[in-house]
Write a protein that holds these residues in place. Structure first.
Motif, short mmCIF file in Angstrom:
data_model
loop_
_atom_site.label_atom_id
_atom_site.label_comp_id
_atom_site.label_asym_id
_atom_site.label_seq_id
_atom_site.Cartn_x
_atom_site.Cartn_y
_atom_site.Cartn_z
N ILE A 72 -2.70 0.94 -1.67
CA ILE A 72 -1.45 0.99 -0.90
C ILE A 72 -1.61 0.41 0.50
O ILE A 72 -0.73 -0.28 1.02
CB ILE A 72 -0.93 2.44 -0.82
N GLY A 73 -2.75 0.66 1.13
CA GLY A 73 -2.93 0.27 2.52
C GLY A 73 -2.89 -1.23 2.76
O GLY A 73 -2.55 -1.69 3.86
N TYR A 74 -3.23 -2.02 1.75
CA TYR A 74 -3.28 -3.48 1.93
C TYR A 74 -1.89 -4.07 2.14
O TYR A 74 -1.71 -4.96 2.98
CB TYR A 74 -3.97 -4.12 0.72
N SER A 75 -0.89 -3.59 1.39
CA SER A 75 0.47 -4.12 1.56
C SER A 75 1.03 -3.73 2.92
O SER A 75 1.74 -4.53 3.57
CB SER A 75 1.38 -3.62 0.44
N LEU A 76 0.72 -2.52 3.39
CA LEU A 76 1.20 -2.11 4.71
C LEU A 76 0.58 -2.97 5.81
O LEU A 76 1.24 -3.32 6.80
CB LEU A 76 0.88 -0.63 4.95
N TYR A 77 -0.69 -3.33 5.62
CA TYR A 77 -1.38 -4.17 6.60
C TYR A 77 -0.68 -5.54 6.72
O TYR A 77 -0.41 -6.01 7.83
CB TYR A 77 -2.83 -4.34 6.18
N SER A 78 -0.37 -6.15 5.59
CA SER A 78 0.34 -7.44 5.62
C SER A 78 1.73 -7.27 6.24
O SER A 78 2.19 -8.13 6.99
CB SER A 78 0.46 -8.01 4.20
N ALA A 79 2.41 -6.16 5.92
CA ALA A 79 3.74 -5.91 6.47
C ALA A 79 3.70 -5.79 7.99
O ALA A 79 4.64 -6.20 8.68
CB ALA A 79 4.33 -4.64 5.85
N SER A 80 2.60 -5.26 8.51
CA SER A 80 2.51 -5.09 9.96
C SER A 80 2.45 -6.44 10.68
O SER A 80 2.99 -6.58 11.78
CB SER A 80 1.29 -4.24 10.32
N PHE A 81 1.84 -7.44 10.06
CA PHE A 81 1.80 -8.77 10.67
C PHE A 81 3.16 -9.46 10.57
O PHE A 81 3.55 -10.21 11.46
CB PHE A 81 0.70 -9.62 10.03
#
Length: 509
Positions: free
Chosen positions: A125-134
């Motif tokens: 789950i954390g990987y998609s949130l990381y991309s969303a933050s950029f």
């Protein structure tokens, strides 16, 4: 009494045998798998596989990592997380690896208690949130959200990589561990390759230095798909190998038993700490390579091309080292020593070439200025071929290092419980090293210093690990040794051939 005609599963498929014929021996028979769709076999060529087999489970976890950390690597590989200013990624990566380092030490216990499936799904789950933050940062400049997403990713990645490591090191038979690691690394790095192609295709005419929104959106969707796929895995207690053996786990794990197991992993094998410097070194070179070389000296489209070549070279490195480590004409202990010698050679050959490149480069204070962007090297620039190949071989070196470390850990144990703890130590210590080096980059440490310290740590860690690799990796791992880390018995996990041999010498088994 058993029926005269019995159906057994062998490496060649399902066949019927006559139990009364002299040609049959129990050592060659594999008992019928349990009923249920998970164990219903089907053939691909001459090979029979089933859903709860090591091959299928490794393929699935490879695809999960292809979609999650594979695409994350593509984003990081272009330098700065796709941003013109690398500092935001430095801060996010420091948060990621700081949390990762703490979580990693305990994530083996969580994987053993929660099971592989849940651990991997949470981890994705954390990987998609990381991309969303950029993506958010492109519009709001919200640095706090990016740093939070980086910290949350550290928590998730600690779980994902520990579960992945347990699958990759404990599911395969001893003779195939290098190949399984190689297959995983190939599929995983295809994520980096395809991600780099996406970045290159969408930004080939982009001269702003920052990737566009469509790139981030594509990554978010694909990463979410990876997290969802993890829910379709089965847990280690369901997996049955070709020879009928099972993965060694704790049948009745508790939080207490798992934290005790964490301590036993060190206390029963204290020499394993000599591998810790290799663990520490295994991610520190990304900081210099991605930001100190690719982001600092190449424009966006050329960074994207370099990133593509970097992840392609990882596939080549995994094939070469993975299959060499399973070379059947040499004993496993000999292969371990040979791989160590090759890592020494590559460390001085490739990083020696890196020194020749680095000593000619402009300083960080110059390359970090926005006005320097037009001065950065393009793939049409004279002299591009040499640095391109250097970056290619940096990726090759990374794959050789990672494949070897995983194989060393897998050669020390076949226990799913123990390798989960080893994988946790590996990812925790690895992430501590990465956090330190991303922080050094964020503080503006010169690229010359980052290069020198990275090279020195890689070389020194090989020297420190050498006694373990030379003297502790045996030609095989005795099952009794692994059972020390479990509440299972030999009857629970051993293949029929092993049980038959042991019963011939000890009828009480």
């Amino acid at each position: 009494m058993a029926d005269k005609d019995t159906t057994v599963h062998t490496g060649e498929g399902t066949r019927s045998i006559d139990m009364d014929t002299p040609s049959y021996t129990g050592a060659h028979a594999v008992p019928a798998r349990p009923a249920g769709w998970m164990y219903k076999g089907f053939k691909i060529g001459n090979t029979e596989i089933w859903y709860a087999s090591p091959k299928v489970q490794l393929l699935m976890v490879s695809i999960v990592c292809f979609l999650c950390p594979g695409l994350y690597n593509a984003l990081g590989g272009i330098g700065g997380g796709g941003q013109l200013n690398a500092k935001i990624q430095d801060h996010a990566s420091t948060a990621t690896y700081s949390v990762f380092a703490f979580v990693g030490f305990f994530s083996g216990s969580f994987a053993n208690k929660l099971g592989i499936k849940i651990t991997l799904a949470i981890g994705g789950i954390g990987y998609s949130l990381y991309s969303a933050s950029f993506l958010c940062y492109n519009h709001t400049q919200n640095e706090g959200f990016v740093i939070f997403a980086g910290a949350f990713l550290g928590l998730c990645a600690g779980l994902l990589w520990t579960a992945q490591g347990a699958i990759m090191m404990s599911y395969p038979p001893e003779k195939s561990k290098g190949q399984y690691i190689s297959w995983f690394w190939i599929i995983f790095n295809l994520g980096g390759v395809i991600g780099a192609i996406i970045v290159l295709a969408q930004n080939i005419h982009n001269d702003t230095g920052t990737v566009n929104d469509g790139t981030y959106v594509a990554f978010i969707v694909l990463m979410l798909a990876g997290a969802a796929l993890a829910m379709f895995l089965c847990n280690a207690d369901k997996v049955i190998r070709d020879d009928g053996s099972k993965v060694i786990i704790m049948k009745n794990p508790t939080w207490k038993s798992e934290f005790i197991g964490l301590w036993e992993c060190i206390s029963l094998s204290p020499w394993v700490v000599a591998l810790f410097p290799m663990f520490f070194a295994s991610n520190i070179f990304y900081t210099y390579q991605q930001n100190g070389v690719n982001q600092a000296h190449f424009n966006l489209r050329t960074r994207s091309l370099n990133s593509l070549l970097y992840w392609l070279s990882q596939i080549l490195g995994a094939i070469v080292f993975g299959y060499a480590l399973d070379f059947t004409k040499a004993r496993r202990s000999v292969r371990a020593k040979g791989s160590l010698a090759m890592l020494f050679v590559l460390t001085f050959a490739i990083w020696g070439g890196g020194y020749a490149f680095q000593k000619k480069q402009d300083s960080r204070s110059l390359t970090s200025q926005a006005s320097y962007e037009p001065e950065k090297m393009d793939w049409t620039s004279p002299g591009f071929i040499g640095p391109m190949f250097l970056y290619f071989f940096y990726g090759f070196y990374d794959a050789c290092w990672q494949t070897s470390v995983y194989w060393y850990m897998g050669a020390l144990s076949n226990s799913g419980r123990r390798v989960a703890n080893l994988a946790g130590f590996y990812k925790g210590i690895q992430s501590a090293g990465a956090a330190i080096f991303w922080r050094l980059d964020g503080l503006g440490t010169s690229y010359d210093t980052l290069f020198a310290v990275t090279w020195a740590i890689c070389a020194a860690s090989l020297l420190i690990a050498a006694p373990v690799i030379v003297w502790q990796i045996k030609d095989t791992t005795e099952i009794e040794q692994d059972l020390k880390f479990s509440d299972e018995t030999i009857e629970d996990v051993a293949p029929p051939a092993v049980l038959d041999e042991k019963r011939a010498h000890d009828p009480t088994v």
